[in-house]
Scaffold this active site. Structure first.
Site, PDB file in Angstrom:
ATOM      1  CD1 TRP A 102      -2.210  -2.224   1.615  1.00 38.76           C
ATOM      2  CD2 TRP A 102      -2.995  -1.093  -0.150  1.00 38.76           C
ATOM      3  NE1 TRP A 102      -3.227  -2.961   1.058  1.00 38.76           N
ATOM      4  CE2 TRP A 102      -3.723  -2.300  -0.023  1.00 38.76           C
ATOM      5  CE3 TRP A 102      -3.311  -0.231  -1.190  1.00 38.76           C
ATOM      6  CZ2 TRP A 102      -4.754  -2.650  -0.913  1.00 38.76           C
ATOM      7  CZ3 TRP A 102      -4.331  -0.573  -2.078  1.00 38.76           C
ATOM      8  CH2 TRP A 102      -5.040  -1.768  -1.925  1.00 38.76           C
ATOM      9  CG  ASP A 171      -3.324   4.307   3.665  1.00 43.11           C
ATOM     10  OD1 ASP A 171      -4.423   4.200   4.228  1.00 43.11           O
ATOM     11  OD2 ASP A 171      -2.978   3.604   2.696  1.00 43.11           O
ATOM     12  CE  LYS A 195      -8.877  -1.833   4.388  1.00 38.77           C
ATOM     13  NZ  LYS A 195      -9.011  -2.950   3.518  1.00 38.77           N
TER      14      LYS A 195
HETATM   15  C1  LIG Z   1      -3.670   0.309   3.832  1.00 39.67           C
HETATM   16  C2  LIG Z   1      -4.555   0.488   2.636  1.00 39.67           C
HETATM   17  N1  LIG Z   1      -4.439   1.597   1.901  1.00 39.67           N
HETATM   18  C3  LIG Z   1      -5.220   1.809   0.818  1.00 39.67           C
HETATM   19  C4  LIG Z   1      -6.155   0.895   0.420  1.00 39.67           C
HETATM   20  C5  LIG Z   1      -6.994   1.166  -0.801  1.00 39.67           C
HETATM   21  O1  LIG Z   1      -8.246   1.533  -0.387  1.00 39.67           O
HETATM   22  P1  LIG Z   1      -9.447   1.804  -1.414  1.00 39.67           P
HETATM   23  O2  LIG Z   1      -9.811   0.476  -1.979  1.00 39.67           O
HETATM   24  O3  LIG Z   1     -10.493   2.416  -0.533  1.00 39.67           O
HETATM   25  O4  LIG Z   1      -8.955   2.738  -2.461  1.00 39.67           O
HETATM   26  C6  LIG Z   1      -6.328  -0.279   1.167  1.00 39.67           C
HETATM   27  C7  LIG Z   1      -7.336  -1.280   0.766  1.00 39.67           C
HETATM   28  O5  LIG Z   1      -7.440  -2.360   1.261  1.00 39.67           O
HETATM   29  C8  LIG Z   1      -5.505  -0.487   2.295  1.00 39.67           C
HETATM   30  O6  LIG Z   1      -5.627  -1.596   3.032  1.00 39.67           O
END
Ligand SMILES: Cc1ncc(COP(=O)(O)O)c(C=O)c1O
Length: 358
Positions: A102, A171, A195
């Protein structure tokens, strides 16, 4: 109706109480004769829901007035771009900590928009981990320092956050509202809701108003934090139903108490890690000091055994244990609403599976 033990990484398990309230009110919200899905986002019924969700979040985390609480769309993935668009000025550098899949996506996006210094990189290390504060090679005068508080795929989590001179940007998609923390340590926090917070379709943003005000006028209107601050996230039609469910979930968190949920989260994860450590059949994939309380990751001696484990666990009512397709293995995502009884069931199943296959 029997509910299974849902180990999905996101969208994920939600509190039954919140689901039942949504069910009860779905057709006739608050005796208004229509569903919350049918109400105008400019009407008083929706406005009350919207403001309750914000007030609950402010109360749960003690979010100070100088921070705005926003409900945006585009997921956490859009925040990978919005953060640098708003906070990274011309000629400035942003420091990014690359701790996994991520964080890597956040780095990639920021590089499209400005100058990025990767302050530490352990994204490809196995066992997985997040860096120590002392490893960070920070840029003096950086616009901000970005980190990923919990790597959902790797199962690695920051336990304490680094002290940095520039604003910290996080994030927090997969561990937001799993533990109390001091919002004042951060300039910007974002979290896809799906989540701990609620359903997919809304991304929570907490941003210091003075930082948001620094964005260039050239940033498109919808992508500017200041637009959404000025309009209380009602510049355009917000994801009303998702925000409504956040109001219900945060009501539940207030009732449970965030410190209590945190204690329970540590206990739940601790039980699973203890079961992994007690056996030479199972192998945890994250460095012990960085093990996530939200996403527990581990491996079995072979992929065949991992497949059999996932299949048999599913037949026994434990769903969603397959690791992310990019890394394989097993992953138990055990967010706030995941019941402790599900941990006992999984530990019992692990012991039995090992006995039969070890
Ligand atoms: C730590 C993290 N950042 C970003 C995301 C991406 O999120 P989204 O699908 O809402 O764009 C996720 C998705 O699981 C994640 O776990």
């Amino acid at each position: 109706m029997a509910r299974v033990f849902n180990f999905n990484a996101g969208p994920a398990v939600l509190p039954v109480e919140a689901l039942e309230s949504a069910q009860k009110e779905l057709v006739d919200f608050n005796h208004s004769g229509m569903s919350i899905l049918e109400h105008s986002h400019r009407g008083k019924e929706y406005e009350a829901v919207h403001n309750e969700a914000i007030a609950n979040l402010r109360s749960l985390l003690g979010i100070p007035e100088e921070y705005a609480v926003l409900f945006l769309q585009g997921g956490a993935s859009l925040q990978f771009a919005m953060a640098p668009m708003n906070l990274l000025g011309p000629g400035q550098t942003a420091d990014y900590v690359n701790s996994g899949a991520w964080a890597s996506k956040a780095v990639k996006e920021a590089k499209l928009l400005g100058k990025v210094n990767v302050a530490a990189d352990c994204a490809k290390e196995i066992p997985t981990r997040v860096p120590c504060e002392s490893e960070l090679k920070l840029t003096p005068g950086a616009a901000y320092v970005h980190l990923t508080s919990n790597e959902t795929i790797a199962g690695a989590q920051w336990k304490t956050f680094p002290q940095t001179q520039p604003p910290l940007v996080a994030d927090m998609s997969s561990d937001f509202m799993s533990r109390p923390f001091d919002v004042r340590q951060f300039g910007l926090i974002y979290a896809g809701a799906q989540k701990n917070l609620g359903p997919a379709g809304v991304c929570l943003v907490i941003v210091r108003k003075d930082l948001a005000a620094r964005a260039s006028e050239k940033v498109p209107t919808m992508l500017r934090y200041a637009t959404h601050i000025d309009e209380n996230s009602l510049y355009n039609t917000p994801p009303c139903f998702s925000v409504y469910v956040i109001a219900l979930v945060t009501r539940w968190v207030l009732k449970m108490g965030l410190p209590n949920l945190y204690r329970q989260n540590v206990e739940k994860a601790g039980k699973l890690y203890a079961a992994i450590d007690a056996s030479s059949f199972y192998r945890g994939t994250a460095v012990k000091e960085c093990r996530s309380d939200m996403n527990v990751t581990w491996r079995l001696p072979s992929e065949e055994l991992e497949d059999a484990f996932v299949k048999e666990a599913s037949q026994a009512g434990m769903k969603g244990l397959k690791g992310h397709r990019s890394v394989g293995g097993l992953r138990a995502s055990i967010y706030n609403a995941f019941p402790p009884a599900g941990i006992d069931a999984l530990v019992g199943f692990m012991k039995d599976f090992e006995k039969r296959n070890g």
